[in-house]
Structure formats: C-alpha cells, structure tokens
Scaffold this motif. Structure first.
Motif, PDB file in Angstrom:
ATOM      1  N   ASP A  87      52.241 146.897  44.617  1.00 18.08           N
ATOM      2  CA  ASP A  87      52.089 147.633  43.356  1.00 18.08           C
ATOM      3  C   ASP A  87      52.615 146.861  42.140  1.00 18.08           C
ATOM      4  OD1 ASP A  87      54.832 147.768  43.659  1.00 18.08           O
ATOM      5  OD2 ASP A  87      54.988 149.902  43.166  1.00 18.08           O
ATOM      6  N   GLY A  88      53.053 145.615  42.334  1.00 18.06           N
ATOM      7  CA  GLY A  88      53.509 144.811  41.216  1.00 18.06           C
ATOM      8  C   GLY A  88      54.994 144.910  40.918  1.00 18.06           C
ATOM      9  N   THR A  89      55.775 145.497  41.837  1.00 16.04           N
ATOM     10  CA  THR A  89      57.224 145.591  41.623  1.00 16.04           C
ATOM     11  C   THR A  89      57.845 144.215  41.416  1.00 16.04           C
ATOM     12  OG1 THR A  89      57.351 147.587  42.985  1.00 16.04           O
ATOM     13  CG2 THR A  89      59.405 146.411  42.577  1.00 16.04           C
ATOM     14  N   GLY A  90      57.441 143.246  42.216  1.00 11.00           N
ATOM     15  CA  GLY A  90      58.009 141.909  42.123  1.00 11.00           C
ATOM     16  C   GLY A  90      57.749 141.249  40.791  1.00 11.00           C
ATOM     17  N   GLU A  91      56.539 141.422  40.271  1.00 11.92           N
ATOM     18  CA  GLU A  91      56.202 140.828  38.975  1.00 11.92           C
ATOM     19  C   GLU A  91      57.010 141.474  37.854  1.00 11.92           C
ATOM     20  OE1 GLU A  91      54.153 141.798  41.273  1.00 11.92           O
ATOM     21  OE2 GLU A  91      52.851 140.090  41.756  1.00 11.92           O
ATOM     22  N   LEU A  92      57.193 142.789  37.937  1.00 11.28           N
ATOM     23  CA  LEU A  92      58.014 143.479  36.942  1.00 11.28           C
ATOM     24  C   LEU A  92      59.461 142.992  37.016  1.00 11.28           C
ATOM     25  CD1 LEU A  92      58.533 145.638  34.806  1.00 11.28           C
ATOM     26  CD2 LEU A  92      58.686 147.339  36.651  1.00 11.28           C
ATOM     27  N   ALA A  93      59.959 142.810  38.235  1.00  6.22           N
ATOM     28  CA  ALA A  93      61.320 142.305  38.398  1.00  6.22           C
ATOM     29  C   ALA A  93      61.467 140.914  37.781  1.00  6.22           C
ATOM     30  CB  ALA A  93      61.687 142.269  39.881  1.00  6.22           C
ATOM     31  N   ASP A  94      60.457 140.068  37.938  1.00  6.41           N
ATOM     32  CA  ASP A  94      60.494 138.732  37.341  1.00  6.41           C
ATOM     33  C   ASP A  94      60.592 138.807  35.818  1.00  6.41           C
ATOM     34  OD1 ASP A  94      60.410 137.284  39.709  1.00  6.41           O
ATOM     35  OD2 ASP A  94      58.220 137.201  39.742  1.00  6.41           O
ATOM     36  N   ARG A  95      59.864 139.730  35.219  1.00  7.98           N
ATOM     37  CA  ARG A  95      59.920 139.877  33.758  1.00  7.98           C
ATOM     38  C   ARG A  95      61.302 140.328  33.314  1.00  7.98           C
ATOM     39  NH1 ARG A  95      54.601 141.855  34.591  1.00  7.98           N
ATOM     40  NH2 ARG A  95      55.226 144.047  34.396  1.00  7.98           N
ATOM     41  N   ARG A  96      61.904 141.243  34.078  1.00  4.57           N
ATOM     42  CA  ARG A  96      63.256 141.691  33.730  1.00  4.57           C
ATOM     43  C   ARG A  96      64.256 140.546  33.863  1.00  4.57           C
ATOM     44  NH1 ARG A  96      64.517 147.145  32.870  1.00  4.57           N
ATOM     45  NH2 ARG A  96      66.508 146.149  32.365  1.00  4.57           N
ATOM     46  N   ALA A  97      64.115 139.737  34.909  1.00  6.74           N
ATOM     47  CA  ALA A  97      65.030 138.625  35.113  1.00  6.74           C
ATOM     48  C   ALA A  97      64.900 137.585  34.007  1.00  6.74           C
ATOM     49  CB  ALA A  97      64.778 137.984  36.475  1.00  6.74           C
ATOM     50  N   ALA A  98      63.671 137.375  33.526  1.00  2.00           N
ATOM     51  CA  ALA A  98      63.460 136.408  32.450  1.00  2.00           C
ATOM     52  C   ALA A  98      64.093 136.868  31.143  1.00  2.00           C
ATOM     53  CB  ALA A  98      61.963 136.164  32.258  1.00  2.00           C
ATOM     54  N   ALA A  99      64.233 138.181  30.990  1.00  2.00           N
ATOM     55  CA  ALA A  99      64.759 138.745  29.743  1.00  2.00           C
ATOM     56  C   ALA A  99      66.252 139.047  29.793  1.00  2.00           C
ATOM     57  CB  ALA A  99      63.993 140.019  29.389  1.00  2.00           C
ATOM     58  N   ASP A 100      66.862 139.019  30.975  1.00  5.82           N
ATOM     59  CA  ASP A 100      68.266 139.419  31.106  1.00  5.82           C
ATOM     60  C   ASP A 100      68.937 138.538  32.150  1.00  5.82           C
ATOM     61  OD1 ASP A 100      70.739 140.724  31.624  1.00  5.82           O
ATOM     62  OD2 ASP A 100      69.897 142.683  31.086  1.00  5.82           O
ATOM     63  N   GLU A 101      69.940 137.800  31.755  1.00  6.90           N
ATOM     64  CA  GLU A 101      70.602 136.859  32.656  1.00  6.90           C
ATOM     65  C   GLU A 101      71.431 137.551  33.735  1.00  6.90           C
ATOM     66  OE1 GLU A 101      74.512 136.088  29.786  1.00  6.90           O
ATOM     67  OE2 GLU A 101      73.112 134.455  30.220  1.00  6.90           O
ATOM     68  N   ARG A 102      71.556 138.859  33.673  1.00  5.77           N
ATOM     69  CA  ARG A 102      72.279 139.603  34.700  1.00  5.77           C
ATOM     70  C   ARG A 102      71.385 140.023  35.853  1.00  5.77           C
ATOM     71  NH1 ARG A 102      74.445 144.267  30.877  1.00  5.77           N
ATOM     72  NH2 ARG A 102      72.272 143.967  30.190  1.00  5.77           N
ATOM     73  N   VAL A 103      70.079 139.828  35.721  1.00  5.10           N
ATOM     74  CA  VAL A 103      69.111 140.268  36.734  1.00  5.10           C
ATOM     75  C   VAL A 103      68.494 139.052  37.422  1.00  5.10           C
ATOM     76  CG1 VAL A 103      66.970 141.543  37.159  1.00  5.10           C
ATOM     77  CG2 VAL A 103      68.601 142.356  35.423  1.00  5.10           C
ATOM     78  N   PHE A 104      68.426 139.117  38.753  1.00  3.66           N
ATOM     79  CA  PHE A 104      67.838 138.051  39.562  1.00  3.66           C
ATOM     80  C   PHE A 104      66.824 138.681  40.516  1.00  3.66           C
ATOM     81  CE2 PHE A 104      72.141 136.973  38.394  1.00  3.66           C
ATOM     82  CZ  PHE A 104      72.035 135.668  37.923  1.00  3.66           C
ATOM     83  N   VAL A 105      65.937 137.842  41.057  1.00  3.25           N
ATOM     84  CA  VAL A 105      64.906 138.335  41.973  1.00  3.25           C
ATOM     85  C   VAL A 105      64.818 137.427  43.188  1.00  3.25           C
ATOM     86  CG1 VAL A 105      62.508 139.085  42.216  1.00  3.25           C
ATOM     87  CG2 VAL A 105      63.593 139.120  39.950  1.00  3.25           C
ATOM     88  N   LEU A 106      64.752 138.039  44.350  1.00  2.00           N
ATOM     89  CA  LEU A 106      64.500 137.328  45.595  1.00  2.00           C
ATOM     90  C   LEU A 106      63.202 137.874  46.180  1.00  2.00           C
ATOM     91  CD1 LEU A 106      65.384 135.407  47.877  1.00  2.00           C
ATOM     92  CD2 LEU A 106      66.723 137.300  48.840  1.00  2.00           C
ATOM     93  N   HIS A 107      62.183 137.022  46.269  1.00  8.04           N
ATOM     94  CA  HIS A 107      60.886 137.443  46.810  1.00  8.04           C
ATOM     95  C   HIS A 107      60.821 137.113  48.297  1.00  8.04           C
ATOM     96  CE1 HIS A 107      58.966 138.345  42.944  1.00  8.04           C
ATOM     97  NE2 HIS A 107      59.607 137.285  42.458  1.00  8.04           N
ATOM     98  N   ARG A 108      60.338 138.095  49.078  1.00  2.69           N
ATOM     99  CA  ARG A 108      60.142 137.892  50.510  1.00  2.69           C
ATOM    100  C   ARG A 108      58.692 138.192  50.839  1.00  2.69           C
ATOM    101  NH1 ARG A 108      63.749 139.661  54.567  1.00  2.69           N
ATOM    102  NH2 ARG A 108      62.829 141.717  54.356  1.00  2.69           N
ATOM    103  N   SER A 109      58.180 137.515  51.865  1.00  5.44           N
ATOM    104  CA  SER A 109      56.759 137.625  52.182  1.00  5.44           C
ATOM    105  C   SER A 109      56.492 138.823  53.073  1.00  5.44           C
ATOM    106  CB  SER A 109      56.270 136.348  52.871  1.00  5.44           C
ATOM    107  OG  SER A 109      57.031 136.102  54.036  1.00  5.44           O
TER     108      SER A 109
END
Length: 242
Positions: A47-69
C-alpha cells in the motif's frame, strides 16, 4: 529527560500496510518525545507504507527506515530492528517495541523509559493487566483470548509477568546484547512470550507499567488463528526444552 539522563532511545515500529496510520503515529511519537528516534521496519507493504516512511525520513533526521523483502513475521521484523539499533553509531541505550496503529499511546513512552532509567528495570512492559491498566474497544472474545493466552503462558512457563503477550516494551541495551536474538524461533505474536521468557530466565529485572490498550480505528489487525496457534505451541515447546 533524555538529555539529563543520558538515555538515547529508539522506537522500533514494524509496519505492513499501515499507510493510513504512519504519518499520524510518527507525529504523535515525536510530539510526545522530541528526543526519541524512530525506526520504521517495513515488510514490503503493497500500500506504499515504505515509500511514505522514506519521505518522512528524508524530512526528519529522527526518522529512519529499514526495508525488508516481503512479510516475514513480527518476530523477524523486531530482530532485524534490534540488530539495526544495536549496530548504529549513535549508541542507542534503550530500544522500544511499539505498534503503529495507535493501540499503544505514545504518552506511555516516557514512563516506560523512566522505569528503566530511574526504576532499575532491565525490561519495562506496558501492561494491560496490572492495576491501572486495561483495554478499550475490544469485544468479549478478544478479551477472553488475550487474558486466557496470558494465563496459559504464565502457568505453563512460570512467568512472573501479568501480561506476557504485551507488545509495548522498553529494553535496556544490555539485555538485548546478552540474548541470542537469532535463536528466537517464533515469527508471530508468540515472539513476545518467547522473548520475555528468555529475559526472565537470564535473570533480568522486569517491571510492568499500567497502560490502556486501544483497539485500532484504521487498517486491519494482523492477528489470525494461525498466529495464535503458533503461540500456544511455542509455550509448550519452551516448557519442554526449558
């Protein structure tokens, strides 16, 4: 509070199809605890959760993303998150487990951390079944499943914990470093029981902090009969193997 105590907390937030909740839960966590960092662990959500998380991480240095397959189970997601947090250069002192669907209120993050930094806990559990705790919005059969499953695990394993299936938890770093995390075999919610059992067997101090658990308003629950059955069988296996 984190600056004064020297604590460097990281919240692990596993997601699978949580696009409806992600923005709001990240906002709520960072508003409640501005010094916390958050790692979103996304299992290839369609549903695009990962892509949304990436946008949040790019905008806030307190947020990180770990993608799993792909969807590999809650337990595997948390182990991957623990590995990431323990290996990070910031040297996180406390790692949290937390749901992304607002079942766990971010206002409890501070009390859970203080139970470790000030209360002497190695592991602090957000508990529904100690005085002051509870649930809201659950039908009777969900209450029965939760309480019955907890009683079953406590009885079979001799756990001195009122809410062994709880998923809102604060770990002191040294606890995770002492455990063989990759030996944890349970994929679903039985992971919560297995991990607490190993913590208790290792002799660490556990405190339960009362929380009110709220049924999700948006998105679908990941609980299923298969996951519940895995948890029941895992309890017996742990008891037999000791």
């Amino acid at each position: 509070m984190t600056a004064d105590s020297g604590a460097r907390p990281l919240v692990l937030l596993p997601t699978y199809n949580e696009r409806e909740n992600l923005d709001a839960i990240l906002d709520a966590i960072l508003a409640a605890e501005p010094d916390f960092h958050v790692l979103v662990i996304d299992d290839g959500s369609p549903d695009g959760t990962g892509e949304l998380a990436d946008r949040r991480a790019a905008a806030d240095e307190r947020v990180f993303v770990l993608h799993r397959s792909g969807k590999q189970g809650l337990g595997k997601a948390y182990v991957a998150g623990f590995d990431w947090g323990l290996g990070h250069a910031r040297g996180y002192t406390h790692l949290f487990e937390m749901d992304a669907d607002f079942s766990h209120d971010p206002r409890y993050l501070g009390p859970l951390l203080r139970a470790c930094t000030e209360g002497g806990a190695d592991l602090a559990i957000g508990s529904r079944y100690v005085p002051g705790g509870g649930t809201r919005g659950w039908p009777w059969h969900r209450q029965l499943l939760s309480r019955g499953g907890g009683l079953y695990a406590r009885t079979i394993l001799g756990l001195p914990i009122h809410d062994p299936t709880a998923g809102f938890i604060c770990f002191s770093r040294h606890v995770l470093e002492a455990l063989d995390l990759h030996a944890l075999a349970t994929r679903g919610y039985g992971f919560q029981i297995e991990l607490k059992y190993r913590v208790v067997r290792a002799g660490f101090r556990v405190l339960e902090i009362p929380i009110v658990f709220v049924e999700r308003e948006r998105g679908q629950s990941k609980m299923s009969g298969k996951i519940a059955a895995e948890a029941l069988l895992k309890v017996v296996e742990l008891r037999v193997r000791g």
